[in-house]
Every structure is written in structure tokens, then in C-alpha cells.
Write a protein that holds these residues in place. Structure first.
Motif, PDB file in Angstrom:
ATOM      1  N   LEU A 135       0.828  -1.206   0.000  1.00  0.00           N
ATOM      2  CA  LEU A 135       0.000   0.000   0.000  1.00  0.00           C
ATOM      3  C   LEU A 135       0.862   1.256   0.000  1.00  0.00           C
ATOM      4  N   LEU A 136       1.877   1.308   0.859  1.00  0.00           N
ATOM      5  CA  LEU A 136       2.720   2.501   0.952  1.00  0.00           C
ATOM      6  C   LEU A 136       3.517   2.711  -0.333  1.00  0.00           C
ATOM      7  N   TYR A 137       3.973   1.626  -0.939  1.00  0.00           N
ATOM      8  CA  TYR A 137       4.670   1.743  -2.221  1.00  0.00           C
ATOM      9  C   TYR A 137       3.722   2.308  -3.278  1.00  0.00           C
ATOM     10  N   PHE A 138       2.534   1.761  -3.342  1.00  0.00           N
ATOM     11  CA  PHE A 138       1.532   2.206  -4.310  1.00  0.00           C
ATOM     12  C   PHE A 138       1.193   3.678  -4.081  1.00  0.00           C
ATOM     13  N   GLY A 139       0.968   4.045  -2.803  1.00  0.00           N
ATOM     14  CA  GLY A 139       0.608   5.428  -2.470  1.00  0.00           C
ATOM     15  C   GLY A 139       1.710   6.413  -2.802  1.00  0.00           C
ATOM     16  N   LEU A 140       2.960   6.007  -2.604  1.00  0.00           N
ATOM     17  CA  LEU A 140       4.087   6.880  -2.922  1.00  0.00           C
ATOM     18  C   LEU A 140       4.132   7.199  -4.413  1.00  0.00           C
ATOM     19  N   VAL A 141       3.941   6.186  -5.230  1.00  0.00           N
ATOM     20  CA  VAL A 141       3.987   6.380  -6.683  1.00  0.00           C
ATOM     21  C   VAL A 141       2.854   7.290  -7.148  1.00  0.00           C
ATOM     22  N   THR A 142       1.620   7.004  -6.705  1.00  0.00           N
ATOM     23  CA  THR A 142       0.482   7.816  -7.142  1.00  0.00           C
ATOM     24  C   THR A 142       0.589   9.249  -6.634  1.00  0.00           C
ATOM     25  N   CYS A 143       1.143   9.417  -5.447  1.00  0.00           N
ATOM     26  CA  CYS A 143       1.294  10.754  -4.879  1.00  0.00           C
ATOM     27  C   CYS A 143       2.282  11.587  -5.699  1.00  0.00           C
ATOM     28  N   VAL A 144       3.403  11.001  -6.051  1.00  0.00           N
ATOM     29  CA  VAL A 144       4.419  11.718  -6.837  1.00  0.00           C
ATOM     30  C   VAL A 144       3.858  12.115  -8.201  1.00  0.00           C
ATOM     31  N   ILE A 145       3.145  11.195  -8.832  1.00  0.00           N
ATOM     32  CA  ILE A 145       2.553  11.485 -10.145  1.00  0.00           C
ATOM     33  C   ILE A 145       1.531  12.616 -10.033  1.00  0.00           C
ATOM     34  N   SER A 146       0.669  12.555  -9.010  1.00  0.00           N
ATOM     35  CA  SER A 146      -0.375  13.567  -8.839  1.00  0.00           C
ATOM     36  C   SER A 146       0.214  14.946  -8.578  1.00  0.00           C
ATOM     37  N   ILE A 147       1.199  15.014  -7.676  1.00  0.00           N
ATOM     38  CA  ILE A 147       1.818  16.304  -7.346  1.00  0.00           C
ATOM     39  C   ILE A 147       2.476  16.915  -8.584  1.00  0.00           C
ATOM     40  N   SER A 148       3.186  16.113  -9.339  1.00  0.00           N
ATOM     41  CA  SER A 148       3.870  16.605 -10.537  1.00  0.00           C
ATOM     42  C   SER A 148       2.875  17.139 -11.561  1.00  0.00           C
ATOM     43  N   ALA A 149       1.784  16.396 -11.770  1.00  0.00           N
ATOM     44  CA  ALA A 149       0.782  16.813 -12.753  1.00  0.00           C
ATOM     45  C   ALA A 149       0.096  18.106 -12.336  1.00  0.00           C
ATOM     46  N   ILE A 150      -0.242  18.228 -11.051  1.00  0.00           N
ATOM     47  CA  ILE A 150      -0.939  19.431 -10.580  1.00  0.00           C
ATOM     48  C   ILE A 150      -0.046  20.659 -10.706  1.00  0.00           C
ATOM     49  N   PHE A 151       1.215  20.531 -10.334  1.00  0.00           N
ATOM     50  CA  PHE A 151       2.149  21.658 -10.474  1.00  0.00           C
ATOM     51  C   PHE A 151       2.323  22.051 -11.945  1.00  0.00           C
ATOM     52  N   PHE A 152       2.470  21.053 -12.803  1.00  0.00           N
ATOM     53  CA  PHE A 152       2.737  21.325 -14.214  1.00  0.00           C
ATOM     54  C   PHE A 152       1.538  21.999 -14.895  1.00  0.00           C
ATOM     55  N   PHE A 153       0.326  21.578 -14.533  1.00  0.00           N
ATOM     56  CA  PHE A 153      -0.883  22.114 -15.170  1.00  0.00           C
ATOM     57  C   PHE A 153      -1.631  23.108 -14.268  1.00  0.00           C
ATOM     58  N   SER A 154      -0.949  23.693 -13.287  1.00  0.00           N
ATOM     59  CA  SER A 154      -1.630  24.543 -12.307  1.00  0.00           C
ATOM     60  C   SER A 154      -2.345  25.743 -12.948  1.00  0.00           C
ATOM     61  N   ASP A 155      -1.741  26.356 -13.952  1.00  0.00           N
ATOM     62  CA  ASP A 155      -2.390  27.495 -14.626  1.00  0.00           C
ATOM     63  C   ASP A 155      -3.681  27.068 -15.313  1.00  0.00           C
ATOM     64  N   TRP A 156      -3.604  25.960 -16.027  1.00  0.00           N
ATOM     65  CA  TRP A 156      -4.787  25.469 -16.742  1.00  0.00           C
ATOM     66  C   TRP A 156      -5.887  25.051 -15.769  1.00  0.00           C
ATOM     67  N   ILE A 157      -5.498  24.384 -14.684  1.00  0.00           N
ATOM     68  CA  ILE A 157      -6.479  23.948 -13.679  1.00  0.00           C
ATOM     69  C   ILE A 157      -7.156  25.153 -13.030  1.00  0.00           C
ATOM     70  N   SER A 158      -6.368  26.189 -12.729  1.00  0.00           N
ATOM     71  CA  SER A 158      -6.929  27.396 -12.121  1.00  0.00           C
ATOM     72  C   SER A 158      -7.962  28.038 -13.033  1.00  0.00           C
ATOM     73  N   THR A 159      -7.665  28.114 -14.314  1.00  0.00           N
ATOM     74  CA  THR A 159      -8.619  28.693 -15.277  1.00  0.00           C
ATOM     75  C   THR A 159      -9.880  27.846 -15.371  1.00  0.00           C
ATOM     76  N   LEU A 160      -9.711  26.524 -15.379  1.00  0.00           N
ATOM     77  CA  LEU A 160     -10.858  25.621 -15.476  1.00  0.00           C
ATOM     78  C   LEU A 160     -11.793  25.772 -14.282  1.00  0.00           C
ATOM     79  N   ILE A 161     -11.214  25.907 -13.084  1.00  0.00           N
ATOM     80  CA  ILE A 161     -12.022  25.964 -11.858  1.00  0.00           C
ATOM     81  C   ILE A 161     -12.567  27.364 -11.584  1.00  0.00           C
TER      82      ILE A 161
END
Length: 415
Positions: free
Chosen positions: A80-106
Motif C-alpha cells: 500500500l505505501l509503495y503504491f501510495g508513494l507512486v500515485t502521490c508523486v505522479i499527482s503532485i507533478s501533474a498538478i504543479f505542471f498544469f496549475s495554470d490550466w487547472i486554475s482557469t478551469l475551476i
């Protein structure tokens, strides 16, 4: 019933604090502010589910099954912790990279990129809290789970009030982002007696079969985790474009009140019914759990729905303000839909408990598409009330669909 009684106190606290948050939002931000906060909450649902892998119910299931098996629990926890670490890193990276687009969408023309980036930064805290809370549920420590929830409700109101008064809309948005992660500090206190078993994780205990099981749960949950927030974002966007941001705020206020009276039933399902279904091994046990819930809880729920409808104008004034009174016209169909929603959800939890992946995915996609398409169909015909009319029709059809799936266990089983 003992769990229900203690849980009722937690729900009352959540309703009071939620009422406070709603009242502050109505007075300071109005219907437009409520619509914006609704968009952010839907986006956070997606962030939280992706970063945690959507494994809340899976952690409850495997904690309940392996709590007396140290070796099996260690394998589960390590994977579980291995799985959570991987998904967390992917999610954080995606949110930072697309933060401008996400802000406009919301937020549209409002620039709150910093809020989106902060939400990514605190994701690991939220993920750890979600996993630990689910472990406690799997260990049947309902009392501690409820205590954590009570603390979180009080924290939510306090942080929201402080940040709103200091920073207005941006403060309200930050409160919505920060509070779910701040809950971790309460959870750590209540899991301290289990630190011994929780330290049993090790990379050497990583289990490929367990990873496959968790992956199936993630696949099940993430489809609904993405589809439903996107559906609500789509409906709200359609309302804003056709009726206006104020109309979208009225609908959001109706959803907030709906969430308040659904708190008791939904929290009881998560806290009590899911672990019971996870440990049930026969159709007769499943049938007994479902009908016991219907007999003991449903009559009180129906009475509550009737009271809410009769007092709808007073409730809107109390929770929000007179500015939101047009929302009372949305109550009837919202309540009808919520009734069929609860009837269905008691059975739907069996999908999680027994990992019925494709049943869960197909029925969830049916529900999500039904809510979206019915809203788009009825809104141009009857106006704002069309969104709740579609809600009622879709959940009625959803209940019939779920009943069909479990017809042998519930209806055709020989007595």
C-alpha cells in the motif's frame, strides 16, 4: 445501534459546523462564492482520489481481513505505501505542471494558481490520513474514527472562519484545501496504540499479488472519482452559461443541504456497513445486512426527508440567507433522488467489499452519464429545476439497475 448513537453525535457536530461554514459563505461571498467553492471541492475530489489511488475502501477491506494475520498485514501495508508513494508523486507533478490550466478551469478569470499549487504540496499529508483512517475502520475502532471526525469538523469551521475574515474568497479557498491534510495530526494521536503493527512495513514484504488487488480497486474507484467531479463541474459550467453564476449558486446550496441530511446515512455506511459486508461470506449474510439497514435506519431517514421538505424555507434562511430562497423550488426532486440514492448505496457497497469491479464501473458510468445528460436535457426545458429533476430520474433508474444486479440474493433467495 451503539455505533449509530455515537455517530449521530458526530453528525450533529458536522451539521452545526457545516451550517456555520455555509452561513459565513452566504454572508461574505453570496451565491457566486458558493459556486466557486463547489468547483474547487470537485477538483480536490479528483486530486485526493488520484493521489491516494482511490484505495479508501480497499484499505478498510484488507485491514479487516488481515488484522489478526501479522505477515499478511505487513505485506498489505508495505504494498500500500509503495503504491501510495507512486500515485502521490505522479499527482503532485501533474498538478504543479498544469496549475495554470487547472486554475482557469475551476475559477475562470479569477487567478488562484497559488491555491492549486498549495493543494498539491499538502497531498502527502492527506493521503497518509486517508490510509490511517481506513485502517482504523478496518480494525473496527469506530469510536476513534468518530472522535477524529468530530475534531476535524471543529477544525474546519475554525480555520474557515479565520482565513475567510483575513483573506476573503482566497482565504475560504485555502481553508478548503488545507483542512483535509491538517486532520492527519488528530489521526496520528488515535493510531498511536497501533504504531507497532504499522511499523511492520518493509520493501522486502512487497507483494505483487497484493499490488494487483490494489490496482483493481484503484481502477474501480478512480473511474468514479474522475467522472462524478467532472460531471458536477460540467453541470455547473452549463448552468453558469445558460442561467448564470447565481443560479449555479442556488443549485450548489441545495447540494450542500442535501449533503447535511445525508451525513448520517453515508457515514454509517462507510463506518459500519462496509466492514460488515467485507467479512460476510454468503448471500444470506449480505441479504441480512441490507435488510437490517433498511429496517433500522430507513424509517428514520424517510421521516427526516419529510421534515426537511416541510421546513425547507426555514432551513434555507437558517443555513444561508433570504438571498437563497429561490433554492427551495429545487428541494422536492432533490429529496426524491436522495431517497433512491440511499436505497441503492447499501447494495453498491457490496461491489467494494467483494471487488465486483466491472459491476461497479458499468453502474457508476451509467449513473454519471445519466446525471449529466439528464441535466443537459431538462435545464433548457424547465430551467434550473431541470438539474434536480434529472437527479431524481437518474437515481431511480440507478436503483432499479442495482436491484437487478442483486435480485437473486435479495428477492429470489429461498427462505
Amino acid at each position: 445501534m451503539k455505533v449509530s448513537s455515537f455517530n449521530s453525535f458526530s453528525v450533529v457536530v458536522k451539521m452545526i459546523t457545516g451550517l456555520g461554514v455555509s452561513k459565513l459563505t452566504a454572508l461574505y461571498l453570496g451565491p457566486q462564492g458558493i459556486a466557486v467553492l463547489g468547483n474547487l471541492r470537485n477538483a480536490l475530489d479528483i486530486f485526493h482520489k488520484f493521489s491516494s489511488g482511490g484505495l479508501t475502501n480497499a484499505v478498510v477491506k484488507y485491514s479487516a481481513e488481515n488484522k489478526t494475520k501479522p505477515q499478511a498485514f505487513s505485506q498489505f501495508l508495505s504494498t500500500l505505501l509503495y503504491f501510495g508513494l507512486v500515485t502521490c508523486v505522479i499527482s503532485i507533478s501533474a498538478i504543479f505542471f498544469f496549475s495554470d490550466w487547472i486554475s482557469t478551469l475551476i475559477f475562470g478569470n479569477r487567478n488562484f494558481v497559488n491555491v492549486i499549487q498549495i493543494s498539491a504540496f499538502v497531498l502527502p499529508l492527506h493521503v497518509m490520513n486517508i490510509y490511517l483512517m481506513s485502517v482504523l475502520k478496518g480494525f473496527s475502532e469506530f469510536g476513534n474514527v468518530i472522535k477524529i471526525n468530530i475534531s476535524a469538523h471543529i477544525l474546519n469551521l475554525s480555520v474557515f472562519a479565520i482565513l475567510l475574515s483575513i483573506m476573503d474568497l482566497e482565504g475560504a479557498l485555502l481553508a478548503v484545501v488545507l483542512v483535509p491534510s491538517m486532520m492527519l495530526f488528530f489521526t496520528l494521536y488515535y493510531v498511536r496504540n497501533h504504531f507497532g503493527i504499522l511499523k511492520s512495513f518493509s520493501l522486502s514484504e512487497f507483494s505483487s499479488p497484493m499490488l494487483k488487488n490494489l490496482g483493481q480497486f484503484a481502477f474501480m474507484t478512480l473511474i468514479s472519482s474522475v467522472s462524478f467531479p467532472l460531471v458536477f463541474l460540467g453541470i455547473r459550467s452549463f448552468l453558469i452559461n445558460t442561467i448564470g453564476e447565481v443560479g449555479a449558486g442556488y443549485w450548489e446550496s441545495t447540494l450542500r443541504i442535501s449533503n447535511y441530511y445525508l451525513m448520517f446515512v453515508l457515514s454509517l455506511l462507510n463506518l459500519y456497513v462496509l466492514p460488515k459486508l467485507a467479512s460476510a461470506t454468503t448471500q444470506s449474510e449480505f441479504r441480512s445486512i441490507v435488510f437490517t439497514f433498511y429496517k433500522q435506519v430507513l424509517p428514520f431517514f424517510i421521516l427526516g426527508l419529510v421534515i426537511v421538505y416541510l421546513l425547507r424555507e426555514w432551513i434555507v434562511r437558517l443555513v444561508f440567507s433570504e438571498e437563497f430562497l429561490p433554492a427551495v423550488d429545487l428541494f422536492l426532486w432533490q429529496i426524491v433522488g436522495d431517497f433512491f440514492r440511499v436505497l441503492a448505496l447499501v447494495m453498491v457497497y457490496q461491489f467494494h467489499a467483494k471487488k465486483m469491479m466491472w459491476h461497479y464501473i458499468i453502474t457508476d458510468l451509467f449513473l454519471a452519464l445519466g446525471l449529466y445528460l439528464s441535466a443537459l436535457y431538462f435545464i433548457p426545458i424547465v430551467g434550473l429545476e431541470g438539474v434536480v429533476l434529472g437527479h431524481a430520474l437518474t437515481y431511480f433508474l440507478y436503483f432499479i439497475l442495482i436491484l437487478t444486479v442483486f435480485r437473486k440474493a435479495l428477492i429470489l433467495e429461498k427462505q
